[in-house]
Design a protein around this motif. Sequence first.
Motif, PDB file in Angstrom:
ATOM      1  N   SER A   1       0.822  -1.215   0.000  1.00 20.42           N
ATOM      2  CA  SER A   1       0.000   0.000   0.000  1.00 20.42           C
ATOM      3  C   SER A   1       0.854   1.262   0.000  1.00 20.42           C
ATOM      4  O   SER A   1       2.029   1.240   0.379  1.00 20.42           O
TER       5      SER A   1
ATOM      6  N   ASP B   1       0.366   3.643   2.032  1.00 24.63           N
ATOM      7  CA  ASP B   1       0.640   3.891   3.455  1.00 24.63           C
ATOM      8  C   ASP B   1       1.925   3.206   3.902  1.00 24.63           C
ATOM      9  O   ASP B   1       2.745   3.796   4.611  1.00 24.63           O
TER      10      ASP B   1
ATOM     11  N   ASP C   1       5.422   4.948   5.213  1.00 21.49           N
ATOM     12  CA  ASP C   1       6.063   4.585   6.485  1.00 21.49           C
ATOM     13  C   ASP C   1       7.552   4.316   6.298  1.00 21.49           C
ATOM     14  O   ASP C   1       8.371   4.680   7.156  1.00 21.49           O
TER      15      ASP C   1
ATOM     16  N   GLN D   1       4.952  12.351   7.606  1.00 21.43           N
ATOM     17  CA  GLN D   1       4.359  11.020   7.476  1.00 21.43           C
ATOM     18  C   GLN D   1       2.923  11.019   7.987  1.00 21.43           C
ATOM     19  O   GLN D   1       2.008  10.509   7.326  1.00 21.43           O
TER      20      GLN D   1
ATOM     21  N   HIS E   1      -0.482  10.381   5.772  1.00 17.83           N
ATOM     22  CA  HIS E   1      -1.392   9.309   6.193  1.00 17.83           C
ATOM     23  C   HIS E   1      -2.809   9.847   6.385  1.00 17.83           C
ATOM     24  O   HIS E   1      -3.786   9.200   6.018  1.00 17.83           O
TER      25      HIS E   1
ATOM     26  N   ILE F   1      -4.579  10.351   3.070  1.00 14.45           N
ATOM     27  CA  ILE F   1      -4.947   9.061   2.475  1.00 14.45           C
ATOM     28  C   ILE F   1      -6.142   8.451   3.208  1.00 14.45           C
ATOM     29  O   ILE F   1      -7.083   7.946   2.581  1.00 14.45           O
ATOM     30  N   LYS F   2      -6.123   8.514   4.534  1.00 13.84           N
ATOM     31  CA  LYS F   2      -7.233   7.940   5.310  1.00 13.84           C
ATOM     32  C   LYS F   2      -8.536   8.699   5.078  1.00 13.84           C
ATOM     33  O   LYS F   2      -9.607   8.091   4.970  1.00 13.84           O
TER      34      LYS F   2
ATOM     35  N   TYR G   1     -11.314   7.700   9.791  1.00 14.83           N
ATOM     36  CA  TYR G   1     -10.189   8.528  10.239  1.00 14.83           C
ATOM     37  C   TYR G   1     -10.509   9.207  11.558  1.00 14.83           C
ATOM     38  O   TYR G   1      -9.699   9.195  12.490  1.00 14.83           O
TER      39      TYR G   1
END
Length: 323
Positions: free
Chosen positions: A218, A220, A224, A232, A236, A239-240, A248
């Motif tokens: 992914s 994500d 990471d 980061q 994230h 994306i969430k 989220y």
Amino acid sequence: MATISGTFNFNDEEATQCAETLKNAMDGFGTNEEDIVRVLVEHNNDQRQEIAKTYESAYGAVLMEDLKSELSGDLEDVIVALMMPPREYDAYMIHEAICGAGTDENTLIGILCTRNNEQIEKIKEIYKEKYESDMTEDIKDDTSGYFQRLMRSLCLGGRQESDPDDDAVETDAENLVQAGVGSWGTDESEFNKVLCLRSYDHLKKVIKRYEEKRDGTSLDEDIDSEMSSDVQEAFHAIIKVTRDKEGYFAERLYKAMKGLGTDDKELIRCICSQAEDSLKWIMVRYQELYETDLFDAVKDECGGYYKSVLLSLLRGSFVSKDE
């Protein structure tokens, strides 16, 4: 879906009665917190603003100032959140995040990564009016590096709203691969361009295509491995929100109550900001993700009239502090 819809056929007479109830709750010896909580949680934000205007007309005093003088701690904080229009509260929280000692990056991420273009423009407008300063410049002065660039991009409120284009999706997905795992070092600017500029519908397709190109790994996971710290976390968050906005917020609420101590600022911000938006769906996602009821989690974590406010917002009707 909202939990707080307000009272039906709200009118001037009801606003006057509410203002009187609040005045009586704060007059004399002691404070009747239950009456204050009941009035505020049973009305939506627009109705609270009308009650505040009626209060000032009737008593020559500012309701917010009187409430702050009578309350303290978490109860004061949650009542302040309820009394501010949503975008004004966002502006207030951003100002608090950058104008005290240090920077509260988590608050900046939680607001700027979840608001749409129109909302961000309104936040900036209110910030300018209240604090006589440019929000984007203030955030720039209080942050640094790629996180600063990311926040500045979000502050511009320039996320595209056009329909996805398959050729552009393919290009963006490939560019993200090459900007990260496909090269030596990481080109954060490419991630910034795609994640902060593209529409959410477009991003959904980019994320899916990226995973296909990476044989199931992914975006994500690669973020990471390629980035760290606040950059980061912000990527994230975007994306969430693209995949599952309610999930989220459910995650942020879970983290606010997980472990030793409670992040009350986060609880207040998430619950109050979503009470007239998507709080019901957030509660559903919380149950699905963590196999526990958000109402029960907050009940176990908080106390007193502060708990009463939060539980009332979750249920959509007044909940006693003794429940």
